[in-house]
Design an enzyme around this catalytic site. Structure first.
Site, PDB file in Angstrom:
ATOM      1  N   CYS A  81       0.837  -1.144   0.156  1.00  0.00           N
ATOM      2  CA  CYS A  81       0.108   0.097  -0.106  1.00  0.00           C
ATOM      3  C   CYS A  81       0.714   1.314   0.034  1.00  0.00           C
ATOM      4  O   CYS A  81       1.558   1.451   0.830  1.00  0.00           O
ATOM      5  CB  CYS A  81      -0.906  -0.052   1.218  1.00  0.00           C
ATOM      6  SG  CYS A  81      -1.980   1.339   1.317  1.00  0.00           S
ATOM      7  N   LEU A  82       1.027   1.728  -1.045  1.00  0.00           N
ATOM      8  CA  LEU A  82       1.778   2.918  -1.363  1.00  0.00           C
ATOM      9  C   LEU A  82       1.313   3.999  -2.133  1.00  0.00           C
ATOM     10  O   LEU A  82       0.770   3.520  -3.333  1.00  0.00           O
ATOM     11  CB  LEU A  82       3.307   2.568  -2.031  1.00  0.00           C
ATOM     12  CG  LEU A  82       4.359   3.629  -2.117  1.00  0.00           C
ATOM     13  CD1 LEU A  82       4.474   4.158  -0.770  1.00  0.00           C
ATOM     14  CD2 LEU A  82       5.726   3.000  -2.544  1.00  0.00           C
TER      15      LEU A  82
END
Lengths: 589, 157
Positions: free
Chosen positions: B90-91
């Protein structure tokens, strides 16, 4: 028969008074000079409708049109809010948050065309003529820009296409987008224009699409109160706030819960409830396509997937302050025991709601037989020339019946545990419930009486008997109107008005029925606009198409549909009694 | 399609040139498919991932670089923003904050930065996120170190 009207009898006994009572003149006085505050925006007048707002912003900030549009899209077409931000935080803040960058160094870009430019996207050296520098100063090659625009338009992001550079917040000049995209995909450029144009409807809390199916192509704009019920020029009546059928005196939340309860939930609804959450800003259902629980809506709002609450945007590299929604809320223990009692309670209200909607449908058949009776009577009796009281009584019956049927789901939620458990004590609730039920019963009794009199075969009666029925109908019309108004007052002031936790708004009672929205005139005339009748000069790059012309292209695309819909609308509006028919009755006609 | 190939080819050449410059990242393109890449990144120093070598798998869409590549960890890692089972990351720059100006190389750098600065408020690995959120930095570090040793370091003997 006299006892039916009881104490109100001596109220309206003279003929003069009863004429006064045919329609409530008080409300008419308030009504006429102001005119309906709601406007129908057709495809033709959509441009004119937004020009006004754009012009205000352009004039105040001396901006070009596309900058004004970018600002307005960011502030959801709320000109007042935009001006408030301007006053509070200043011009540069206003521009920066909306992604408007003013050209400061155009001078050094002019030297470029001859030289070669390195495009950071495709990593190719291109000739200066094949690259475009946007307002924020970033320069990339035309083919990369075009690809970027096409991807963004197809993603539904037309209204906020940002520069390709990392962390650059600037919104791209719409003329550049239009120009580059139209060279490769003229259709997509048209789509882009339509998206921009329709932003006025999609991103604006005062304007909403008419929810008719098939869609009539119209949108409705309200002036101040978004809690109102309107009738579109296509004939559809709906609640502006939640876009479902007009449901006052239920609040939107109550109505939403009610229809959910009543309907056999379809697969689609199931899917949407299971897989999506409504965005806290624009309320569109959002599906999570991966990643963590911080979800970002297409409108730009970030929110927490677990609780649906709005959160800040800087969520990955910093923290979301004060956001913890993982706490467990204790459920009531005797859930199973209560279920049975709840079901009986629901059945009680639902049966009555159903009974009144059914009578409503039966009574709408009455209007045909009544028209027949009127024409027979008119021929027979030359003395009684005026039968407008029948029609007036009938539309009063429809309106009151409507209020009555929706008052049951209202009572179900108002005095139930689902919404207002913690709002009032048992004793308070009991008192309020009695107060409301008394009014409801009174209204119910009078509506039934009115219905009974209107069903009488008055075409076969003697003149005196007809006069008597006329009297009764007129009296009962006035009484039910007053009772409806009283009931709304009671709901607004004593019931919903005293709530502390939840906010429930309802559309105000309109004695004359749901307001018909007026068509906004398509040609918007103003001194400011006469000089450049064909919109913006900064659209010079749009390939020779002015915005007006482009608009007509869009219209012709969908002409097949709109003409079909218009025809239906005429049938509906041509009829005198359409005033308060629910959508399903209109549809069957 | 053509544009993405051309750009990936450029990046390939760039990677060959930069290999020496950045010893922490080793980007390799699949022999038969230019849209499939793998990377070996070194765990940043002074983090529980120090000393580990982590493998990333890149799947590049045809509309690259206008759309971000899909990246996941092939090596098991105990990190709040990496799914423990799937390796999903999750970026923000791999989702809505993507800019076409990023390259595969710079994505690797961003992932190394994420390893050093976890974001416990948007966790994909809740256990890991909760340790950090409750202030148990030691617990988090020892867990992360253990998994680094188990999965990201060459087996002894």
């Amino acid at each position: 028969m006299d006892d039916c009207i009881s104490s109100d009898e001596d109220y309206y006994d003279s003929d003069r008074d009863s004429l006064h009572g045919l329609e409530n003149e008080d409300s008419e006085i308030q009504w006429v000079p102001k005119g309906p505050a709601t406007k129908v925006i057709t495809k033709e007048s959509l441009l004119a409708a937004q020009k006004e707002d754009m012009r205000r912003v352009m004039d105040l900030l001396s901006l070009r049109e596309y900058h004004a549009r970018t600002l307005l899209i960011h502030y959801r077409w709320d000109v007042e809010k935009l001006f408030a931000v301007l006053v509070e935080k200043g011009k540069s803040h206003l521009f920066a948050t909306a992604g408007v960058t003013m050209i400061e160094n155009r001078s050094n870009s002019s030297s470029e065309p001859s030289s070669m430019v390195m495009c950071d996207i495709c990593m190719e050296e291109v000739h200066g003529n094949d690259a475009t520098r946007v307002d924020c100063g970033h320069c990339f090659c035309n083919s990369c820009w075009t690809e970027h625009f096409i991807v963004k338009i197809n993603e539904g992001q037309s209204r906020r296409i940002r520069c390709m550079a990392h962390k650059c917040n600037a919104i791209c000049d719409e003329a550049v987008v239009r120009n580059l995209v139209s060279k490769r995909h003229p259709d997509l450029a048209n789509k882009f224009d339509r998206f921009l144009l329709e932003s006025y409807i999609e991103d604006n809390k005062r304007v909403k699409w008419c929810p008719s199916t098939p869609h009539c192509g119209n949108a409705i704009r309200v002036e101040d109160d978004e809690f109102c019920e309107v009738e579109c020029s296509c004939g559809l009546q709906f609640c502006f706030s939640c876009l479902s059928e007009a449901h006052s005196p239920c609040s939107c939340l109550m109505w939403e819960l009610w229809i959910k309860k009543c309907r056999d939930e379809s697969e689609t609804v199931n899917w949407i409830t299971v897989h999506t959450k409504p965005c806290p800003k624009c309320h569109k259902p959002v599906e999570k396509n991966g990643g963590c629980n911080l979800v970002s809506c297409i409108c730009g709002q970030a929110f927490c997937w677990l609780c649906g609450g709005a959160t800040g945007r800087e969520h990955t590299w910093s923290s979301i302050s004060g956001h913890s929604c993982g706490r467990y809320k204790e459920e009531s223990e005797q859930k199973a025991e209560r279920a049975k009692r709840d079901l009986y309670r629901y059945m009680h209200y639902h049966n009555r709601y159903k009974a009144h909607t059914d009578s409503f449908k039966l009574e709408s058949k009455l209007k045909e037989s009544i028209q027949e009776k009127i024409s027979i009577s008119e021929e027979r009796e030359s003395m009684l020339r005026d039968f407008s009281w029948v029609n007036n009584g009938l539309s009063r019956l429809f309106r009151s019946r409507r209020v009555l049927s929706y008052s049951y789901p209202f009572a179900f939620y108002m005095f139930g545990d689902e919404l207002f458990k913690d709002e009032m004590t048992e004793a308070e609730r009991e008192i309020k419930q009695h107060l409301f039920e008394d009014q409801q019963q009174q209204l119910e009794a009078n509506v039934e009486k009115l219905s009974k009199f209107l069903e009488e075969p008055f075409d076969q009666y003697t003149k005196d008997k007809v006069m008597e029925i006329r009297m009764q109908v007129i009296n009962l019309s006035v009484i039910t109107d007053t009772l409806c108004k009283k009931m709304y007052d009671c709901i607004e002031n004593d019931l919903l008005g005293s709530l502390e936790l939840g906010i429930h708004n309802i559309a105000p009672y309109k004695s004359k029925g749901i307001e018909k929205a007026l068509e906004l005139s398509a040609c918007w005339n103003s001194k400011a606009n006469t000089s450049d009748k064909y919109p913006p000069s900064d659209c010079g790059t749009s390939g020779g198409l002015s915005e007006c012309e482009r608009l007509t292209c869009l219209n012709s695309e969908e002409n097949g549909c709109s003409s079909r819909k218009r025809a239906r609308a005429e049938v509906v509006t041509g009829n005198f009694f359409d005033l308060n028919l629910p959508a399903e009755v209109v549809d069957r006609n | 399609m053509q544009a993405s190939r051309a750009r990936l080819f450029k990046e390939y050449k760039e990677v060959q040139r930069e290999k020496v410059a950045d010893p922490d990242i080793q980007l390799v393109c699949d022999d038969s498919n230019i849209f499939k890449w793998t990377a070996l990144i070194k765990g940043p120093s002074e983090t529980p991932f120090e000393g580990g070598v982590f493998q990333l798998a890149f799947s590049v869409p045809e509309q690259y670089p206008l759309q971000p590549p899909q990246v996941r960890f092939l090596t098991k890692i105990f990190h709040p923003n990496v799914h423990f089972k799937t390796g999903e990351i999750c970026l923000d720059i791999l989702k809505n904050a993507w800019s076409p100006a990023w390259t595969l190389q710079s994505v690797c750098r961003a992932i190394i930065a994420l390893m050093a600065h976890p974001e416990p408020d948007s966790p994909l690995n809740c256990d890991s996120g909760n340790l950090l959120r409750s202030g148990d930095v030691r617990g988090y570090q020892s867990m992360a170190k253990m998994y680094t040793r188990l999965a990201a370091m060459p087996k002894k003997g």
